[in-house]
Design an enzyme around this catalytic site. Structure first.
Site, short mmCIF file in Angstrom:
data_model
loop_
_atom_site.label_atom_id
_atom_site.label_comp_id
_atom_site.label_asym_id
_atom_site.label_seq_id
_atom_site.Cartn_x
_atom_site.Cartn_y
_atom_site.Cartn_z
CD1 TRP A 1 -2.40 -2.13 1.59
CD2 TRP A 1 -3.07 -0.96 -0.19
NE1 TRP A 1 -3.47 -2.79 1.02
CE2 TRP A 1 -3.90 -2.09 -0.07
CE3 TRP A 1 -3.30 -0.08 -1.25
CZ2 TRP A 1 -4.95 -2.37 -0.97
CZ3 TRP A 1 -4.34 -0.35 -2.14
CH2 TRP A 1 -5.15 -1.48 -1.99
CG ASP B 1 -3.19 4.12 3.90
OD1 ASP B 1 -4.24 3.95 4.55
OD2 ASP B 1 -2.95 3.55 2.81
CE LYS C 1 -9.23 -2.59 3.05
NZ LYS C 1 -8.24 -1.65 2.67
#
Ligand SMILES: *Cc1c(COP(=O)(O)O)cnc(C)c1O
Length: 360
Positions: A100, A171, A195
């Protein structure tokens, strides 16, 4: 019947919250309509978004000089939106610790100059870089990190030492609200909702006020943090249903005793899974260094990958879903977000132990 859903995202949500959503779907609080059908400008929805923000501020202890934005486009859109808003004619540093943060680094290159300040790719993203491995620019517009790498299962428990005056941008998509975080250490926090917060379609941005108003002239208004902040996230129609559901999740976490209590549960759940891996005599393996193993996403491989399909078939028989690992890593991945119960974790551990006893 609900099964145990270990998917990395979109992911399991608390059953009690979904039952409340079901009950309110057609008639929210006696209004004769559901939240999805309601004007975002009306007093009912304005109440919902304001309450969601107030509850989030309380849960995370968000200081008053930070703005909370409820946006769309997912965390991936933030990969571009962050440099558009924060570069301000300079360059930014990125630490790459998994898929990511690597994507964030690559996407930012479409927008402006960015530097790779450190990477653990050479070690298969199985650890975090030591301070001595980082080459941080003291003049960077910001330093970007991913504090929980959802695919590689690497979580940052200690933040890097950031040069004075450089805002840290994080993030937190896959572990926000999993434990208390000191928001004041960050310039900007962002997280896709699907999530640990709620449904896909909502992304949360928490940004320090002094970072607003630096967007490049070419930044579209819906992507400009200052414009969105000035309009209370409602320059245009916001993702109303997602904001409503996120608000219910915030209340649910508050009723559990807040993030300190949630963290204790997450520590205990993760320990059960990692203990099952470590206690398997090498039948299961997690490659991540012990000090940065994610409490939310636990990737593990079987010593004999030929058994993967059988493991997944037995998992399905026991109503355990979403365990297949990301294709880039292989093996399995158990995502054990806030909403995964101890019962689900224990069912997974029982499968792991039974399976290993029969196949080892
Ligand atoms: C899932 C995820 C993303 C991407 O989220 P989208 O909403 O699909 O854009 C980014 N970063 C992390 C850490 C993630 O877990």
């Amino acid at each position: 019947m609900r099964i145990f859903n270990f998917s990395a995202g979109p992911a399991v949500l608390p059953t009690a919250v979904l039952e409340q959503v079901r009950d309110e779907l057609l008639d929210w609080h006696g209004t004769g309509m559901g939240i999805m059908e309601m004007s975002h400008r009306g007093k009912d929805f304005t109440g919902v978004i304001n309450e969601a923000e107030a509850d989030l501020r309380e849960l995370m202890g968000i200081p008053s000089n930070y703005r909370v934005l409820f946006l769309q486009g997912g965390a991936t859109q933030q990969f571009a939106q962050i440099p558009m808003n924060l570069l301000d004619g300079r360059s930014a540093d990125y630490i790459v610790t998994g898929s990511w943060s690597k994507k964030a680094y690559k996407e930012a290159q479409h927008v402006g100059p960015v530097r790779l300040a450190g990477s653990t790719e050479g070690d298969g993203f199985s650890r975090l870089p030591a301070a001595s491995e980082l080459r941080l620019d003291p003049g960077a517009a910001y330093l970007h990190v991913c504090t929980n790498e959802t695919i590689h299962g690497v979580e940052m428990f200690d933040l890097p030492t950031v040069p004075a005056g450089v805002p840290l941008v994080a993030d937190m998509s896959s572990h926000i609200l999993s434990r208390p975080m000191d928001v004041s250490r960050y310039g900007l926090i962002y997280a896709g909702a699907q999530k640990n917060i709620g449904p896909a379609g909502l992304v949360l941005v928490i940004v320090r006020e002094d970072l607003l108003g630096k967007a490049s002239a070419s930044t579209p208004s819906v992507m400009n943090y200052a414009t969105m902040a000035d309009n209370g996230s409602m320059l245009n129609t916001p993702p109303t249903f997602g904001i409503y559901l996120a608000g219910l999740i915030f209340k649910n976490l508050k009723s559990q005793g807040g993030l300190a209590a949630v963290e204790q549960a997450n520590i205990a759940k993760a320990k059960r899974v990692y203990d099952a891996i470590e206690g398997s005599g090498g039948f299961y393996r997690n490659p991540v260094a012990a000090d940065c193993r994610s409490r939310m996403n636990v990737p593990f491989t079987l010593s004999n990958p030929a058994l993967d399909a059988e493991f997944l078939a037995e998992a399905a028989e026991r109503k355990l879903a979403g365990l297949k690992g990301h294709k880039s890593v292989g093996g399995m991945r158990a995502s054990i977000y806030n909403a995964m119960s101890f019962e689900g974790v224990d069912a997974l551990v029982a499968l792991m132990q039974d399976f290993a006893a029969r196949k080892a």
